[in-house]
Design a protein around this motif. Structure first.
Motif, short mmCIF file in Angstrom:
data_model
loop_
_atom_site.label_atom_id
_atom_site.label_comp_id
_atom_site.label_asym_id
_atom_site.label_seq_id
_atom_site.Cartn_x
_atom_site.Cartn_y
_atom_site.Cartn_z
N PHE A 154 0.82 -1.21 0.00
CA PHE A 154 0.00 0.00 0.00
C PHE A 154 0.85 1.26 0.00
N ARG A 155 1.98 1.23 0.65
CA ARG A 155 2.87 2.40 0.64
C ARG A 155 3.42 2.63 -0.76
N VAL A 156 3.71 1.55 -1.47
CA VAL A 156 4.18 1.67 -2.86
C VAL A 156 3.06 2.23 -3.74
N LEU A 157 1.84 1.73 -3.57
CA LEU A 157 0.71 2.23 -4.35
C LEU A 157 0.48 3.71 -4.09
N ASN A 158 0.56 4.11 -2.84
CA ASN A 158 0.36 5.52 -2.50
C ASN A 158 1.41 6.40 -3.15
N GLN A 159 2.65 5.90 -3.18
CA GLN A 159 3.72 6.66 -3.82
C GLN A 159 3.49 6.77 -5.32
N GLU A 160 3.01 5.69 -5.91
CA GLU A 160 2.74 5.71 -7.36
C GLU A 160 1.61 6.70 -7.69
N TYR A 161 0.54 6.68 -6.89
CA TYR A 161 -0.56 7.63 -7.11
C TYR A 161 -0.07 9.07 -6.96
N SER A 162 0.82 9.28 -6.02
CA SER A 162 1.36 10.63 -5.80
C SER A 162 2.15 11.11 -7.02
N LEU A 163 2.97 10.24 -7.59
CA LEU A 163 3.81 10.63 -8.72
C LEU A 163 3.03 10.73 -10.03
N GLU A 164 2.09 9.78 -10.22
CA GLU A 164 1.39 9.72 -11.50
C GLU A 164 0.15 10.61 -11.55
N TYR A 165 -0.56 10.71 -10.43
CA TYR A 165 -1.84 11.43 -10.44
C TYR A 165 -1.84 12.64 -9.50
N ASP A 166 -0.71 12.89 -8.84
CA ASP A 166 -0.58 14.03 -7.92
C ASP A 166 -1.65 13.97 -6.83
N LYS A 167 -1.85 12.78 -6.28
CA LYS A 167 -2.78 12.66 -5.15
C LYS A 167 -2.30 11.51 -4.26
N ASN A 168 -2.64 11.62 -3.00
CA ASN A 168 -2.31 10.57 -2.03
C ASN A 168 -3.61 10.04 -1.43
N PRO A 169 -4.11 8.92 -1.96
CA PRO A 169 -5.40 8.41 -1.48
C PRO A 169 -5.36 7.86 -0.06
N ILE A 170 -4.16 7.55 0.45
CA ILE A 170 -4.05 6.94 1.77
C ILE A 170 -3.69 7.98 2.82
N GLU A 171 -4.55 8.12 3.82
CA GLU A 171 -4.29 9.04 4.93
C GLU A 171 -3.46 8.37 6.03
N GLY A 172 -3.58 7.06 6.15
CA GLY A 172 -2.83 6.35 7.17
C GLY A 172 -3.03 4.85 7.06
N ILE A 173 -2.12 4.10 7.65
CA ILE A 173 -2.19 2.64 7.66
C ILE A 173 -1.99 2.16 9.10
N LYS A 174 -2.91 1.32 9.56
CA LYS A 174 -2.79 0.73 10.89
C LYS A 174 -2.68 -0.79 10.74
N THR A 175 -1.87 -1.41 11.56
CA THR A 175 -1.72 -2.87 11.51
C THR A 175 -1.87 -3.44 12.90
N ARG A 176 -2.26 -4.72 12.96
CA ARG A 176 -2.35 -5.40 14.24
C ARG A 176 -2.33 -6.91 14.03
N ILE A 177 -1.85 -7.60 15.08
CA ILE A 177 -1.95 -9.05 15.18
C ILE A 177 -2.85 -9.34 16.37
#
Length: 246
Positions: free
Chosen positions: A61-84
């Protein structure tokens, strides 16, 4: 007098039922802990697999967010939370689903031990991002539940995916289940508040009912806010596109 006896009898039955439940929970917890002690290294290894799978998903998801930022000038992800999932959560799930007490049964029947929550800016971003994620050829979709199009009776909204992702070990690879949740900021705020209030045990029944109605109304307002913000964003994008064309 008879009414009083009925009340006392009902109260006694409730107390006995609660005792039985506490004893059953205690025994199950002890059984679970005994199973863990006997299989400590395999259990720790299994939990490490889930942790690795979470890292794999988060990186995607961090890679996707970076790609959207470079290609479309937007960051669709505001944050990522993880848990086990904690031991207690796993025990509760074992009890609720009547799962056999073995590592194999836990792995096969509990699909959400590893969890990744992706907080997006707008509802449309959720579906766009989920589609991009699922197009990756090493991601296997197991189950999809859309609580945005079809909210839960409580008002809860989110897009849930159960996926399998490969983790690459020293000598082989292993497919691991991960639950991925997509929410907007408004959805996440509402769900967090509802979760906190749901586990407050000292709320009287009449107040609990009123609280549930309030939360349901807030969920509707939250959905309206998401839609209005989405419309504003779409208008801004449309104006920008027209400006670029002229």
């Amino acid at each position: 007098m008879k009414y009083f006896e009925e009340i006392m009898s009902e109260r006694k039955n409730r107390i006995e039922a609660r005792k039985d439940e506490l004893i059953r929970r205690s025994l199950l917890s002890e059984e679970f802990l005994e199973m863990i002690q006997k299989n400590k290294r395999p259990f720790d290894l299994l939990m490490s697999y889930y942790q690795c799978a979470v890292m794999e998903i988060e990186t995607k998801f961090r890679v996707l967010n970076q790609e959207y930022s470079l290609e479309y000038d937007k960051n669709p992800i505001e944050g990522i939370k993880t848990r086990i999932k904690s031991y207690d959560s796993i025990v509760r799930k074992i009890r609720r689903k009547n799962i056999p007490m073995s590592l194999t049964a836990i792995e096969e029947n509990i699909k959400d031990i590893a969890g990744v929550r992706v907080i997006c800016s707008f509802p449309e971003d959720i579906y766009e991002l989920a589609d991009s994620f699922l197009r990756q050829d090493d991601i296997v979709l197991i189950e999809k539940k859309d609580y945005i199009e079809n909210p839960k009776p409580s008002g809860y909204r989110s897009l849930h995916l159960i996926v399998q992702v490969p983790i690459f070990l020293q000598k082989n690879k292993k497919m691991v289940n991960v639950e991925v949740q997509f929410r907007t900021i408004a959805m996440d705020f509402w769900a967090s508040l509802e979760h906190k209030l749901r586990y407050k045990k000292d709320i009287p029944a009449d107040q609990a009912q009123q609280l549930q109605e309030e939360l349901l109304a807030c969920a509707a307002q939250s959905a309206q806010l998401d839609n209005r913000m989405q419309e504003i964003r779409n208008q801004l994008v449309s104006r920008a596109d027209k400006g670029n064309q002229s």
